[in-house]
Design a protein around this motif. Structure first.
Motif, PDB file in Angstrom:
ATOM      1  N   TRP A  83     -38.989-129.825  19.072  1.00  0.00           N
ATOM      2  CA  TRP A  83     -38.641-128.992  17.922  1.00  0.00           C
ATOM      3  C   TRP A  83     -39.821-128.158  17.441  1.00  0.00           C
ATOM      4  CZ3 TRP A  83     -34.086-127.483  16.733  1.00  0.00           C
ATOM      5  CH2 TRP A  83     -32.977-128.279  17.068  1.00  0.00           C
ATOM      6  N   THR A  84     -41.026-128.600  17.696  1.00  0.00           N
ATOM      7  CA  THR A  84     -42.189-127.778  17.359  1.00  0.00           C
ATOM      8  C   THR A  84     -42.256-126.558  18.273  1.00  0.00           C
ATOM      9  OG1 THR A  84     -43.377-129.761  16.642  1.00  0.00           O
ATOM     10  CG2 THR A  84     -44.689-127.784  17.029  1.00  0.00           C
ATOM     11  N   ILE A  85     -42.022-126.786  19.578  1.00  0.00           N
ATOM     12  CA  ILE A  85     -42.026-125.657  20.521  1.00  0.00           C
ATOM     13  C   ILE A  85     -40.846-124.735  20.245  1.00  0.00           C
ATOM     14  CG2 ILE A  85     -41.854-125.032  22.970  1.00  0.00           C
ATOM     15  CD1 ILE A  85     -43.345-127.654  23.593  1.00  0.00           C
ATOM     16  N   ARG A  86     -39.692-125.299  19.904  1.00  0.00           N
ATOM     17  CA  ARG A  86     -38.530-124.481  19.512  1.00  0.00           C
ATOM     18  C   ARG A  86     -38.873-123.622  18.296  1.00  0.00           C
ATOM     19  NH1 ARG A  86     -33.056-125.966  20.440  1.00  0.00           N
ATOM     20  NH2 ARG A  86     -32.518-124.581  18.716  1.00  0.00           N
ATOM     21  N   SER A  87     -39.665-124.190  17.387  1.00  0.00           N
ATOM     22  CA  SER A  87     -40.067-123.446  16.191  1.00  0.00           C
ATOM     23  C   SER A  87     -40.996-122.293  16.557  1.00  0.00           C
ATOM     24  CB  SER A  87     -40.759-124.390  15.203  1.00  0.00           C
ATOM     25  OG  SER A  87     -39.870-125.409  14.780  1.00  0.00           O
ATOM     26  N   VAL A  88     -41.864-122.528  17.537  1.00  0.00           N
ATOM     27  CA  VAL A  88     -42.744-121.455  18.018  1.00  0.00           C
ATOM     28  C   VAL A  88     -41.908-120.293  18.545  1.00  0.00           C
ATOM     29  CG1 VAL A  88     -44.376-120.813  19.835  1.00  0.00           C
ATOM     30  CG2 VAL A  88     -44.724-122.916  18.522  1.00  0.00           C
ATOM     31  N   VAL A  89     -40.884-120.639  19.324  1.00  0.00           N
ATOM     32  CA  VAL A  89     -39.998-119.612  19.874  1.00  0.00           C
ATOM     33  C   VAL A  89     -39.287-118.864  18.751  1.00  0.00           C
ATOM     34  CG1 VAL A  89     -37.959-119.205  21.323  1.00  0.00           C
ATOM     35  CG2 VAL A  89     -39.688-120.879  22.031  1.00  0.00           C
ATOM     36  N   ALA A  90     -38.846-119.580  17.732  1.00  0.00           N
ATOM     37  CA  ALA A  90     -38.154-118.952  16.605  1.00  0.00           C
ATOM     38  C   ALA A  90     -39.085-118.014  15.840  1.00  0.00           C
ATOM     39  CB  ALA A  90     -37.595-120.025  15.674  1.00  0.00           C
ATOM     40  N   CYS A  91     -40.334-118.445  15.646  1.00  0.00           N
ATOM     41  CA  CYS A  91     -41.302-117.589  14.954  1.00  0.00           C
ATOM     42  C   CYS A  91     -41.591-116.326  15.769  1.00  0.00           C
ATOM     43  CB  CYS A  91     -42.600-118.355  14.718  1.00  0.00           C
ATOM     44  SG  CYS A  91     -42.467-119.660  13.468  1.00  0.00           S
ATOM     45  N   ALA A  92     -41.746-116.515  17.063  1.00  0.00           N
ATOM     46  CA  ALA A  92     -42.011-115.366  17.930  1.00  0.00           C
ATOM     47  C   ALA A  92     -40.838-114.389  17.901  1.00  0.00           C
ATOM     48  CB  ALA A  92     -42.273-115.849  19.359  1.00  0.00           C
ATOM     49  N   ALA A  93     -39.605-114.913  17.864  1.00  0.00           N
ATOM     50  CA  ALA A  93     -38.414-114.065  17.804  1.00  0.00           C
ATOM     51  C   ALA A  93     -38.383-113.260  16.513  1.00  0.00           C
ATOM     52  CB  ALA A  93     -37.159-114.925  17.924  1.00  0.00           C
ATOM     53  N   GLN A  94     -38.792-113.899  15.425  1.00  0.00           N
ATOM     54  CA  GLN A  94     -38.828-113.210  14.133  1.00  0.00           C
ATOM     55  C   GLN A  94     -39.819-112.053  14.161  1.00  0.00           C
ATOM     56  OE1 GLN A  94     -37.159-113.936  10.863  1.00  0.00           O
ATOM     57  NE2 GLN A  94     -37.895-111.850  10.854  1.00  0.00           N
ATOM     58  N   LYS A 130     -36.200-129.020   8.951  1.00  0.00           N
ATOM     59  CA  LYS A 130     -36.050-130.029  10.002  1.00  0.00           C
ATOM     60  C   LYS A 130     -37.416-130.503  10.492  1.00  0.00           C
ATOM     61  CE  LYS A 130     -33.902-131.022  14.448  1.00  0.00           C
ATOM     62  NZ  LYS A 130     -33.093-132.145  13.935  1.00  0.00           N
ATOM     63  N   VAL A 131     -38.310-129.540  10.769  1.00  0.00           N
ATOM     64  CA  VAL A 131     -39.637-129.896  11.274  1.00  0.00           C
ATOM     65  C   VAL A 131     -40.422-130.677  10.215  1.00  0.00           C
ATOM     66  CG1 VAL A 131     -41.817-128.983  12.179  1.00  0.00           C
ATOM     67  CG2 VAL A 131     -39.656-127.935  12.858  1.00  0.00           C
ATOM     68  N   SER A 132     -40.264-130.305   8.950  1.00  0.00           N
ATOM     69  CA  SER A 132     -40.923-131.050   7.862  1.00  0.00           C
ATOM     70  C   SER A 132     -40.407-132.480   7.791  1.00  0.00           C
ATOM     71  CB  SER A 132     -40.699-130.345   6.520  1.00  0.00           C
ATOM     72  OG  SER A 132     -41.322-129.083   6.504  1.00  0.00           O
ATOM     73  N   SER A 133     -39.103-132.647   8.014  1.00  0.00           N
ATOM     74  CA  SER A 133     -38.523-134.001   8.016  1.00  0.00           C
ATOM     75  C   SER A 133     -39.096-134.823   9.164  1.00  0.00           C
ATOM     76  CB  SER A 133     -36.994-133.918   8.142  1.00  0.00           C
ATOM     77  OG  SER A 133     -36.441-133.254   7.026  1.00  0.00           O
ATOM     78  N   ILE A 134     -39.249-134.174  10.311  1.00  0.00           N
ATOM     79  CA  ILE A 134     -39.861-134.853  11.465  1.00  0.00           C
ATOM     80  C   ILE A 134     -41.287-135.264  11.123  1.00  0.00           C
ATOM     81  CG2 ILE A 134     -40.722-134.492  13.821  1.00  0.00           C
ATOM     82  CD1 ILE A 134     -38.258-132.709  14.303  1.00  0.00           C
ATOM     83  N   HIS A 135     -42.002-134.361  10.449  1.00  0.00           N
ATOM     84  CA  HIS A 135     -43.386-134.670  10.052  1.00  0.00           C
ATOM     85  C   HIS A 135     -43.436-135.862   9.098  1.00  0.00           C
ATOM     86  CE1 HIS A 135     -46.882-133.992   7.247  1.00  0.00           C
ATOM     87  NE2 HIS A 135     -47.470-134.192   8.400  1.00  0.00           N
ATOM     88  N   GLU A 136     -42.553-135.900   8.125  1.00  0.00           N
ATOM     89  CA  GLU A 136     -42.517-137.020   7.180  1.00  0.00           C
ATOM     90  C   GLU A 136     -42.274-138.336   7.905  1.00  0.00           C
ATOM     91  OE1 GLU A 136     -39.679-136.254   4.134  1.00  0.00           O
ATOM     92  OE2 GLU A 136     -40.706-134.462   3.384  1.00  0.00           O
ATOM     93  N   HIS A 137     -41.362-138.296   8.880  1.00  0.00           N
ATOM     94  CA  HIS A 137     -41.058-139.512   9.637  1.00  0.00           C
ATOM     95  C   HIS A 137     -42.269-139.945  10.468  1.00  0.00           C
ATOM     96  CE1 HIS A 137     -38.718-142.549  11.597  1.00  0.00           C
ATOM     97  NE2 HIS A 137     -38.898-142.011  12.805  1.00  0.00           N
TER      98      HIS A 137
END
Length: 705
Positions: free
Chosen positions: A237-248, A275-282
């Motif tokens: 999900w971190t790498i997916r987030s990178v892709v999402a940021c790059a798309a933006q 979602k990523v913040s929730s993963i970080h909390e966990h």
């Protein structure tokens, strides 16, 4: 020839990527998806020092995200001065071997996002590309590749309004004038900032797991094993987030004059950030559990090491003292003169470890001061006292700090310079092995560091410095020489005893907290003494753990001149000494029936703990004695006519004893209340009145009143 891509078609593909992200984001992290992610992982054992790369990534993004906020809020870009705390030369070697893979990832992200590719598919391509690397390396390298693209993008955006070269590059790349459209783009960049922060947090967390000391935590046991099962998901999900940021970011390229904006894009990034913040909390929760487990293992190791040191013969007591205190402080002790000193000052001496919390009583300190500062010096005894305050560091505050310093300032012996200097393993050892709970104890060490007694305070209260060198063997020999006399009971607390004995007076020591009984009992007893024409002296010895109430009673006794009355320190010492006698006897395994001293001590403590009106003990000479509870004694004095004749024939004490033996109780209730202390309490205790076994209860008290 391929037709050129129009502005609208370019934006359309970027929005398709975002909509595809929404669909994939809605899908749950099911087992099939996790198997797909795990199938890309085939590490070949190569080691990548990701820490310096992550430092550079943080450094770049830390300078970008605040500048986005400044630009969008006040319309001006701002570049902070470079605060480079990372050695670039040390990173060069790391990046040399990774330049190709970073470029490859960067191209993959740029091309797929520009072409409107599927975010999940792009993520899986990157994971396959990095299959030989560990999970932490996969995430850090992907984040580094994104940082290069994002850093270049934002540098041009910031400089294009003031720098001609940057302006030309912006024209060629068809970058929009973002600063002119700050309000329109604000939701997008706010969401982007939150997601970037969440990505960094998760990445740092994943890296932190790899740095945990394996000698203290196993990858096969929770919580570490649990964390390892969640790290692949977090990486994905971190790498997916990178892709999402790059798309933006890509969606902005080419939109020089027209902004096709959609609130769904900002919502998508915000949802992904959540979602990523929730993963970080966990992960943070698991990381805390891991650190807790590591601390437990370290403390167990330190505890075992300390236990081995204490139980192994040493050449010098200083070696053991060093084990008790933190090595970081070269001067961990404060001398009686309040000067910081090394532990060497204790060499070749007997050391008495005074162990207590911050509630140690001033009475205790004052009496110890007499024994240590005056008697010890006079007798030239070779021992030193060291105070070890056992406190809960997790709840430490300014109030406790002041209380500690206040106590430290009045102690005339060595103290640790601060409670934080005491090793945690020592706190655990004092509680589990030396059985310190609340009541102070004093552990004695000989000059070779051998533990000679786990609580010498009992001996100090009973015999003072006569018990030196405060060993278990010395304690046993002292008890063999003792008998139950007025001297053992009072131990110099009443200076008039020698005079009264010479004058052949009857001496009465009494206690209780009911003023009505005290007045009736003293008046009736004085009347009996006058009738018999015998000398009588009465002394009020108070009640255990009732300082304020006893003070008022003492004031009233003195005002009405009912009898002598001891002051606070003597009252405290009398009762504390009786308790010490009982514990000392118990430690030596004495039974009630075979030990007269123990039986007498338990009887007096039982009187004090019972809900009776009071009690008294009469002495004539050294050992002629009679005792009873207040109700029996008052009744006997008020009915003196029933035993007056025998008193004139036999004497006061023998006649009173005979009369008391003839009194039968229909009911009585005797309670023996004792504080918890090292050495424990025996399970079987018999009643002082009837000899039957007493029932055991537990009582918890937080104060002495």
């Amino acid at each position: 020839m391929t037709a050129p891509i129009s502005h609208s078609s370019h934006a359309s593909k970027s929005q398709q990527l975002v909509r595809g992200e929404r669909r994939m984001f809605a899908a749950s992290d099911d087992s099939a998806m996790m198997k797909q992610i795990q199938s890309t992982h085939a590490p070949d054992g190569r080691l990548v020092n990701v820490k310096p790369i992550l430092q550079i990534v943080e450094h770049v993004l830390r300078h970008i995200t605040p500048n986005i906020d400044h630009a969008l809020n006040d319309g001006k870009g701002h570049i902070d001065a470079l605060d480079d705390r990372t050695s670039l030369s040390s990173i060069d070697d790391v990046l040399d071997t990774l330049a190709y893979i970073l470029h490859k990832i960067s191209c993959e992200i740029s091309c797929k996002c520009s072409g409107g590719g599927d975010a999940h598919a792009t993520t899986m391509v990157i994971l396959n590309m990095l299959s030989s690397y560990s999970w932490d390396a996969k995430v850090v390298l992907t984040l580094a590749a994104f940082t290069v693209n994002f850093g270049e993008f934002w540098l041009i955006v910031q400089l294009c309004t003031t720098h001609s070269l940057a302006k030309s590059v912006a024209l060629l790349k068809q970058l929009p004038d973002i600063l002119e459209h700050s309000q329109t783009l604000k939701p997008h960049f706010e969401a982007l900032n939150k997601l970037i922060k969440a990505m960094i947090d998760v990445t740092k967390c994943i890296v932190e797991f790899t740095e945990l000391p394996t000698e203290y935590i196993s990858s096969e046991v929770p919580p570490m094993s649990t964390a390892l099962t969640h790290i692949p998901t977090a990486a994905y999900w971190t790498i997916r987030s990178v892709v999402a940021c790059a798309a933006q970011i890509t969606s902005l390229v080419g939109l020089r004059h027209e902004f096709v904006t959609s609130t769904s894009e900002a919502w998508e990034l915000s949802s992904l950030a959540h979602k990523v913040s929730s993963i970080h909390e966990h992960l943070q929760h698991l990381l805390r559990l891991c650190y807790q487990r590591i601390d437990e293992m370290k403390q167990r190791e330190a505890f075992d090491d300390l236990k081995h040191t204490i139980e192994t013969p040493q050449l010098d007591v200083v070696r053991l003292i060093i084990k008790l205190l933190r090595k970081e402080d070269p001067h961990p002790l404060l001398s009686p003169e309040k000067i910081k000193v090394q532990t060497d000052v204790l060499r070749r001496k007997h050391v008495l470890l005074l162990i207590s919390d911050l509630d140690i009583s001033l009475d205790e300190i004052q009496i110890l001061e007499v024994l240590y500062k005056y008697e010890r010096v006079t007798l030239e005894l070779n021992y030193e006292i060291v105070w070890l305050p056992i406190v809960d560091r997790s709840s430490w505050n300014d109030g406790y700090e002041q209380k500690f310093k206040s106590l430290q300032s009045i102690m005339q012996w060595y103290t640790v310079s601060h409670p934080s200097n005491i090793e945690p393993a020592v706190v655990k050892y004092t509680r589990e092995v030396w059985r310190f709970v609340k009541k102070p104890i004093m552990v004695t060490l000989d000059p070779q560091g051998k533990v000679t007694c786990t609580n010498a305070l009992n001996m100090m209260w009973i015999w003072g410095n006569s018990a030196f060198p405060f060993s278990t063997e010395k304690e046993e020999s002292l008890w063999k020489a003792e008998t139950w006399t007025i001297e053992l009971l009072v131990d110099g607390l009443e200076p008039n005893i020698p005079t009264w004995m010479k004058q052949q007076k009857v001496m009465c020591f009494y206690g209780g907290e009911k003023m009505e009984w005290i007045e009736s009992f003293t008046s009736a007893t004085k009347g009996v003494a006058e009738s018999l024409e015998i000398g009588l002296e009465m002394v009020y010895v108070g009640k255990n753990n009732a300082k304020e109430r006893v003070r008022k009673i003492i004031a009233s006794i003195n005002e009405k001149q009912l009898s002598h009355a001891w002051q606070d320190a003597n009252v405290w010492f009398f009762w504390n000494r009786l308790e010490s006698m009982l514990y000392s006897k118990t430690q030596h395994g004495k039974t009630d029936g075979s030990d007269v001293i123990k039986q007498q001590v338990m009887t007096i403590l039982g009187y004090d703990g019972s809900e009776e009106q009071g009690w008294a003990i009469f002495f004539y000479g050294l050992s002629e004695m009679v005792r009873a509870n207040g109700e029996k004694l008052l009744s006997s004095m008020q009915r003196f006519d029933q035993w007056e004749e025998s008193a004139r024939q036999m004497g006061f004490i023998p006649a009173l004893r005979k009369h008391l033996e003839g009194i039968t109780d229909d009911h009585h209730c005797t309670r023996l209340i004792l504080p918890g202390i090292s050495g424990g309490i025996q399970e079987r205790v018999v009643c002082a009145e009837c000899g039957r076994p007493m029932e055991m209860y537990f009582m918890y008290r937080c104060c002495v009143e």
